[in-house]
Motif scaffolding. Structure first.
Motif, PDB file in Angstrom:
ATOM      1  N   ARG A  54       0.834  -1.325  -0.028  1.00 29.29           N
ATOM      2  CA  ARG A  54       0.045   0.015  -0.033  1.00 29.29           C
ATOM      3  C   ARG A  54       0.838   1.206  -0.072  1.00 29.29           C
ATOM      4  N   LYS A  81       1.891   2.120  -3.430  1.00 32.84           N
ATOM      5  CA  LYS A  81       1.113   2.782  -4.175  1.00 32.84           C
ATOM      6  C   LYS A  81       0.616   4.067  -3.625  1.00 32.84           C
ATOM      7  N   GLU A  82       0.711   4.223  -2.384  1.00 31.09           N
ATOM      8  CA  GLU A  82       0.512   5.829  -2.065  1.00 31.09           C
ATOM      9  C   GLU A  82       1.623   6.810  -2.592  1.00 31.09           C
ATOM     10  N   ASN A 136       3.241   6.178  -5.443  1.00 29.13           N
ATOM     11  CA  ASN A 136       3.062   6.121  -6.852  1.00 29.13           C
ATOM     12  C   ASN A 136       4.574   5.484  -7.133  1.00 29.13           C
ATOM     13  N   GLU A 187       7.450   2.991  -8.401  1.00 28.26           N
ATOM     14  CA  GLU A 187       7.184   1.686  -9.470  1.00 28.26           C
ATOM     15  C   GLU A 187       7.918   0.353  -8.650  1.00 28.26           C
ATOM     16  N   GLU A 239      -2.281  -7.563  -8.771  1.00 32.96           N
ATOM     17  CA  GLU A 239      -1.543  -6.393  -9.018  1.00 32.96           C
ATOM     18  C   GLU A 239       0.198  -6.810  -9.238  1.00 32.96           C
ATOM     19  N   HIS A 293       2.765  -7.134 -12.052  1.00 32.21           N
ATOM     20  CA  HIS A 293       4.341  -6.514 -12.072  1.00 32.21           C
ATOM     21  C   HIS A 293       5.272  -7.604 -12.347  1.00 32.21           C
TER      22      HIS A 293
END
Length: 332
Positions: free
Chosen positions: A144, A147-148, A150, A152, A185, A189
């Protein structure tokens, strides 16, 4: 965003060295979360030195995982040089064994990242506690964070997070919809799910098999209302033994073990037990047990642990007393 709070603490301290700490006999969720979090910190703060250490070493399965992911551990971390300490998948400093006092006496800010219920004693000394019981694992929380921000994910980080989540959810048996989304997800990747899951299939050691068999032989069975509660003791592999007793048919399993004055208790329950009784093993049983034995206890609704000082006979009697009182209350 929670990761922003962590970055704020790093920036306020102008940290140069961050020490990530995992509990004794660190499992795949702990070391994989630490590895991915270390990679994230290096991307966000390239100048920061990040070290990972596990009290009393790591589990056999974690050692096997290290053959597939470039995780590096320091055996003797320098607590005095650390500007920030971070506990991952570790909600009590008691789980750090001999390092507990070093953490307690350290002047460095303490950050806790965990998917277990936060422990009051840990909250007292922590600068920041990020505890999310809804998360399947600490790896899910770390994902998380990526993702927060952003940021990669690299292939190694994605694989590590996948393995940690898979391990703590028992190969996704107890995964939620958000966990499945995260796993999907991670596969996007570049994680090969079949290959990754095979890494977790390490043959059980003979010592662990013997511990499970001894626990079943020594088991005391108690029938309480509609529930079967199994109490036992072994000198090692208490968590594995407790899982084995659940697989044999117990609704609740408690396995204690002592080494010198040190007492360890592992508790496991089927999901149905928690759903029908509301008894949370970490909050309602392990926590008071830890306090009673001058240590700490905590964990999940259906999986918890205790560290303290005492003997197995007293531990099992006390645990049954707590469970009995809780069951009387829920039955009424």
């Amino acid at each position: 965003m929670q990761i922003r709070e962590i970055i704020r603490v790093i920036e306020e301290k102008n940290a140069e060295t961050i020490l990530l700490l995992c509990h004794h006999n660190a499992d795949p969720d702990a070391i994989c979360a630490a590895f991915a979090f270390a990679r994230l910190l290096k991307q966000v703060k390239p100048h920061v030195r990040v070290e990972i250490a596990a009290a009393q070493g790591i589990s056999q399965l974690s050692k096997h995982i290290m053959k597939h992911i470039p995780i590096t551990l320091v055996e003797e971390p320098n607590f005095e040089k650390a500007d920030i300490l971070v506990l991952l998948d570790t909600n009590t400093i008691q789980q750090l064994d001999d390092w507990a006092e070093k953490v307690k006496s350290s002047k460095a800010p303490l950050i806790v990242i965990d998917h277990h219920a936060s422990h009051p004693e840990t909250e007292k000394i922590a600068t920041l506690c990020i505890a999310d019981e809804a998360a399947s694992s600490t790896c899910e929380i770390v994902y998380r964070f990526f993702k927060e921000l952003n940021v990669e994910l690299g292939k190694d980080e994605a694989k590590a997070l996948f393995l940690g989540i898979a391990f703590d959810t028992r190969h996704f048996v107890i995964a939620s919809s958000s966990t499945f989304k995260a796993v999907a997800e991670l596969v996007d990747h570049g994680v090969n799910a079949e290959e990754a899951l095979s890494i977790l299939s390490l043959p059980m050691e003979t010592a662990e098999r013997v511990a499970r068999l001894k626990a079943s032989r020594r088991m005391k069975i108690i029938k309480a209302n509609e529930w079967i509660i199994a109490l036992s003791h072994v000198s090692a592999y208490q968590a594995s033994a407790a899982r084995a007793l659940i697989n044999l048919g117990a609704h609740v399993a408690v396995v204690a073990g002592e080494k010198g004055d040190t007492l360890r208790i592992s508790l496991r329950a089927v999901k149905e037990f928690y759903e029908k009784t509301g008894i949370h093993l970490g909050r309602d049983v392990a926590k008071p047990l830890g306090e009673y034995f001058h240590g700490m206890g905590g964990g999940h609704a259906v999986a918890a642990g205790v560290n303290g000082i005492g003997d197995v006979e007293t531990a099992l009697k006390r645990c049954w007393r707590i469970l009995r009182e809780k069951l009387k209350f829920t039955h009424n």
